[in-house]
Scaffold this motif. Structure first.
Motif, short mmCIF file in Angstrom:
data_model
loop_
_atom_site.label_atom_id
_atom_site.label_comp_id
_atom_site.label_asym_id
_atom_site.label_seq_id
_atom_site.Cartn_x
_atom_site.Cartn_y
_atom_site.Cartn_z
N GLU A 1 56.28 13.16 22.13
CA GLU A 1 55.20 13.54 23.04
C GLU A 1 53.93 13.86 22.26
O GLU A 1 53.94 14.09 21.05
CB GLU A 1 55.59 14.76 23.87
N MET A 2 52.81 13.85 22.98
CA MET A 2 51.53 14.27 22.41
C MET A 2 51.54 15.78 22.22
O MET A 2 52.18 16.51 22.98
CB MET A 2 50.38 13.92 23.35
N SER A 3 50.79 16.26 21.22
CA SER A 3 50.64 17.70 21.03
C SER A 3 49.28 18.00 20.41
O SER A 3 48.69 17.14 19.74
CB SER A 3 51.76 18.25 20.14
N VAL A 4 48.81 19.20 20.63
CA VAL A 4 47.51 19.61 20.08
C VAL A 4 47.54 19.59 18.56
O VAL A 4 46.59 19.18 17.90
CB VAL A 4 47.13 21.01 20.60
N LYS A 5 48.67 20.01 17.98
CA LYS A 5 48.76 20.06 16.51
C LYS A 5 48.68 18.68 15.87
O LYS A 5 48.33 18.55 14.70
CB LYS A 5 50.05 20.75 16.08
N ASP A 6 48.96 17.63 16.66
CA ASP A 6 48.85 16.27 16.14
C ASP A 6 47.52 15.61 16.50
O ASP A 6 47.35 14.40 16.31
CB ASP A 6 50.01 15.41 16.66
N GLY A 7 46.60 16.39 17.05
CA GLY A 7 45.25 15.89 17.27
C GLY A 7 44.90 15.49 18.69
O GLY A 7 43.79 15.01 18.95
N TRP A 8 45.81 15.70 19.64
CA TRP A 8 45.53 15.35 21.03
C TRP A 8 44.88 16.54 21.74
O TRP A 8 45.16 17.70 21.41
CB TRP A 8 46.81 14.96 21.77
N THR A 9 44.02 16.27 22.68
CA THR A 9 43.36 17.35 23.42
C THR A 9 44.26 17.83 24.55
O THR A 9 45.13 17.08 25.03
CB THR A 9 42.03 16.88 24.02
N PRO A 10 44.07 19.07 25.01
CA PRO A 10 44.84 19.55 26.17
C PRO A 10 44.67 18.65 27.39
O PRO A 10 45.61 18.45 28.16
CB PRO A 10 44.27 20.95 26.41
N GLU A 11 43.47 18.09 27.56
CA GLU A 11 43.22 17.20 28.70
C GLU A 11 44.07 15.93 28.60
O GLU A 11 44.67 15.49 29.59
CB GLU A 11 41.73 16.84 28.77
N GLN A 12 44.14 15.34 27.41
CA GLN A 12 44.95 14.15 27.20
C GLN A 12 46.44 14.44 27.45
O GLN A 12 47.14 13.63 28.05
CB GLN A 12 44.77 13.62 25.77
N ILE A 13 46.87 15.60 27.01
CA ILE A 13 48.27 15.99 27.18
C ILE A 13 48.59 16.17 28.66
O ILE A 13 49.64 15.71 29.14
CB ILE A 13 48.57 17.27 26.39
N ASP A 14 47.69 16.80 29.41
CA ASP A 14 47.91 17.01 30.84
C ASP A 14 47.95 15.67 31.58
O ASP A 14 48.78 15.47 32.49
CB ASP A 14 46.83 17.90 31.43
N ILE A 15 47.05 14.78 31.22
CA ILE A 15 47.02 13.46 31.86
C ILE A 15 48.33 12.72 31.60
O ILE A 15 48.90 12.11 32.50
CB ILE A 15 45.81 12.63 31.35
N ARG A 16 48.82 12.78 30.36
CA ARG A 16 50.05 12.08 30.03
C ARG A 16 51.24 12.66 30.82
O ARG A 16 52.11 11.91 31.30
CB ARG A 16 50.32 12.15 28.52
N LYS A 17 51.28 13.97 30.98
CA LYS A 17 52.35 14.58 31.77
C LYS A 17 52.31 14.08 33.21
O LYS A 17 53.36 13.80 33.81
CB LYS A 17 52.23 16.11 31.72
N GLU A 18 51.11 13.97 33.76
CA GLU A 18 50.97 13.46 35.13
C GLU A 18 51.40 12.00 35.21
O GLU A 18 52.05 11.59 36.20
CB GLU A 18 49.51 13.61 35.58
N GLU A 19 51.06 11.22 34.19
CA GLU A 19 51.46 9.81 34.17
C GLU A 19 52.97 9.67 34.14
O GLU A 19 53.56 8.85 34.86
CB GLU A 19 50.83 9.11 32.96
N ILE A 20 53.62 10.45 33.28
CA ILE A 20 55.08 10.40 33.16
C ILE A 20 55.73 10.76 34.49
O ILE A 20 56.68 10.10 34.94
CB ILE A 20 55.57 11.35 32.04
N ASN A 21 55.22 11.79 35.15
CA ASN A 21 55.80 12.21 36.42
C ASN A 21 55.62 11.15 37.50
O ASN A 21 56.53 10.89 38.30
CB ASN A 21 55.19 13.53 36.88
N SER A 22 54.45 10.50 37.51
CA SER A 22 54.20 9.42 38.48
C SER A 22 55.13 8.24 38.24
O SER A 22 55.68 7.67 39.20
CB SER A 22 52.75 8.95 38.40
#
Length: 222
Positions: free
Chosen positions: A38-59
């Motif tokens: 998964e994406m994470s902030v410590k690996d350079g992803w923004t909180p917004e990108q992480i939230d979008i990805r979670k929504e994509e996975i759920n969809s």
């Protein structure tokens, strides 16, 4: 049957086996989806990108007809599976096998150029030993366009021996793929709707149908 697709990253499940998962679901089988990273902030992803990805996975989960309880996300760092001890990876994947008790498993092809894909295959293969998980009766590997075809070792070329007719599911597969807005781009980029559909046409021409997904059937137990 209980089918488990193991995806190194979200979108691999749709690219490689999306139509077949839709078909298996319509046939009354139970589908499980294991995401390794998964994406994470410590690996350079923004909180917004992480939230979008979670929504994509759920969809995508809902679109594939997968129960929330049958989505397993191990949350290892993406592109960094080679930095984890093998024993750690095996333990976590094995726990999912024990919980879900899959009949069929689908793994990325062992010849994929991405290290995360290679390691996912190795860990999944290790967990599919009969004395570890006796529920597993069939093991397949799938092709992930943008990774499988870039292997330059001829001995590891993907040569399918099993085809799934997805003619009734190709449109829904493409629509679900477009959920991953940051991953799907315009052709000639491999992960584009047009290229993925073209591959399905080609595989269908090999199998005698309009659209198909193809696999290596690695092992089957009757």
């Amino acid at each position: 049957m209980k089918i488990l697709v193991i995806a190194p990253h979200p979108d691999d499940e749709l690219i490689g086996i999306g139509g077949t998962l839709l078909k298996r679901n319509d046939q009354g089988n139970e589908i499980g989806w294991l995401i390794m990273t998964e994406m994470s902030v410590k690996d350079g992803w923004t909180p917004e990108q992480i939230d979008i990805r979670k929504e994509e996975i759920n969809s995508v989960r809902k679109g594939l007809g997968i129960k929330e309880a049958n989505l397993f996300n191990l949350k290892f760092s993406t592109t960094k599976l080679d930095q984890y001890p093998t024993s750690t990876l095996v333990k976590e994947v094995n726990s999912v096998f024990h919980k879900f008790q899959p009949t069929e498993i689908f793994l990325p092809h062992f010849g994929d150029i991405h290290t995360d894909h290679k390691i996912t295959f190795q860990i999944g293969a290790s967990c599919s030993k009969w004395f570890r998980n006796g529920s597993v009766k069939r093991i397949f590997s799938y092709e992930t366009i943008s990774e499988t075809e870039y292997n330059l070792e001829l001995s590891k070329t993907f040569i399918p021996n099993y085809f799934s007719d997805i003619s009734n599911y190709i449109d829904k597969k493409i629509n679900l793929l477009n959920t991953y807005k940051s991953e799907i781009q315009k052709p000639p980029f491999p992960r584009s709707s047009e290229v993925i559909k073209a591959l399905a046409i080609f595989r269908g021409s090999q199998a005698g149908c309009s659209y198909a997904e193809s696999f290596n059937l690695i092992k089957a137990i009757d």
